[in-house]
Design a protein around this motif. Sequence first.
Motif, PDB file in Angstrom:
ATOM      1  N   GLN A 139      -5.515  -0.134   2.120  1.00  0.00           N
ATOM      2  CA  GLN A 139      -5.303   1.056   1.307  1.00  0.00           C
ATOM      3  C   GLN A 139      -6.355   2.115   1.609  1.00  0.00           C
ATOM      4  OE1 GLN A 139      -2.825   1.818  -0.652  1.00  0.00           O
ATOM      5  NE2 GLN A 139      -3.653   3.665  -1.607  1.00  0.00           N
ATOM      6  N   SER A 172      -6.813  -4.021  -0.194  1.00  0.00           N
ATOM      7  CA  SER A 172      -7.771  -2.951  -0.510  1.00  0.00           C
ATOM      8  C   SER A 172      -8.282  -2.288   0.765  1.00  0.00           C
ATOM      9  CB  SER A 172      -8.938  -3.518  -1.314  1.00  0.00           C
ATOM     10  OG  SER A 172      -8.496  -4.036  -2.552  1.00  0.00           O
ATOM     11  N   HIS A 173      -8.599  -3.114   1.776  1.00  0.00           N
ATOM     12  CA  HIS A 173      -9.053  -2.569   3.059  1.00  0.00           C
ATOM     13  C   HIS A 173      -7.972  -1.674   3.672  1.00  0.00           C
ATOM     14  CE1 HIS A 173     -11.264  -2.701   6.958  1.00  0.00           C
ATOM     15  NE2 HIS A 173     -10.040  -2.579   7.449  1.00  0.00           N
ATOM     16  N   THR A 205       0.844  -1.183   0.000  1.00  0.00           N
ATOM     17  CA  THR A 205       0.000   0.000   0.000  1.00  0.00           C
ATOM     18  C   THR A 205       0.886   1.242   0.000  1.00  0.00           C
ATOM     19  OG1 THR A 205      -0.117   0.065   2.426  1.00  0.00           O
ATOM     20  CG2 THR A 205      -1.790  -1.231   1.267  1.00  0.00           C
ATOM     21  N   ALA A 234      -6.092  -9.647  -2.043  1.00  0.00           N
ATOM     22  CA  ALA A 234      -6.545  -8.392  -2.643  1.00  0.00           C
ATOM     23  C   ALA A 234      -7.538  -7.679  -1.741  1.00  0.00           C
ATOM     24  CB  ALA A 234      -7.177  -8.669  -4.007  1.00  0.00           C
TER      25      ALA A 234
END
Length: 284
Positions: free
Chosen positions: A221, A218-219, A191, A214
Motif C-alpha cells: 500500500q 502495508s508495504h 490495496t 498485514a
Amino acid sequence: MATFFGEIISAYSRAVEEDDYDNTEEEDEDVQIRREIEAKRDVHVRWGPEVSKALESSGNLNTTNLIIAFGPNAAGFISAHVLSAEGWTQVGWVALWNERSRGSRRPDAAPLPGEPGCVFYQRDGCPSVLICQSTAYVAEDQLFQWAEKVLGPMQKRGLSVTVLSDCPMAEYKSPDYLTGSGAPFLRALKTTMHTDALPCPLLEQPNIVTGLPAAVLSHCQVHRIPAVLFQCFTDVSHPDSVTMETYKPILSSFSTSVKTESCPSAEILQKLTRITDSQSNLYT
C-alpha cells in the motif's frame, strides 16, 4: 556531618557515586545485551547464484508476479496446484530465529530438510514469476524486516502481489453466529492499486488482518503496488485437503504465465497431509 567542634559541613557520599557508577555499568551491559538480541533476531534473505547475479547486475529483481503463501494449507495448495504443474527451482530462502521458530539459526545456513521455513521458487525459463512458501513463525518485531527484505529488492513498476494466508476460524468476527460447519471459507483484502475482479467476498468489518499478511499488504500500500490477500478461515491447524481446495477459486486470478493444475492427483494431496495424519493419534 558534625565535626568534633560541632561544625556542620557537607561531604560527598561515596555510596551515591558508586551507585551511579554501577548503574552506568548496568545500563551499558543492558544496551550490549539488547544489541546482541536484536542482531540474533535479524531476518536474512539468501538468494541462489542466478538471482544473486541478477541483483548484482541490475540492482533489483525483474519480478512481475509474486505469489506468497503463509501457513500450512496455503503452502500446501501452492504445492499441489502450482509447483506440481511444471518444473520449479528453489532459488532462495529466509533465515531467521525466534522463540517459536525451528528453522535455521545461522544466517549463512540453508534451512534443514523437513523443518518449517520460508523458501522461494522460480519457474524454469520464466524469472518474472516468483513463489514464496512460508510456514515458519515470524515474531512481531520481525514482520517489518521480513516485508522490507523480501519485497525491497523487487522492482515496483509492473509488480503484482498475491498473498494466500491461513487464519483460525475463532478470529473471524460476524454479527451472525457461524458454526464450525461453515468453515472453511475465503475472504479477500486488497490495496487501492488492485483493480481486478475478486473471486470471493471482501473481508467484512470489524475483522482485521495481522501478522505477515498485514505487513506485506502495508508495504504494498505504501509503495503503491497492486496486491490482494486471500485469507482462508478454517477450524483446522494442519494441512487438510478440504481447506486447500477452498483456495481453488483464486486460480483464475493468477497470471497466464503461471501454469496451474486444477485437479492435482490424489497421491500429491495424500503426501501433503500424510505427516499430520500420523501425528494426530491421542497416544503418540
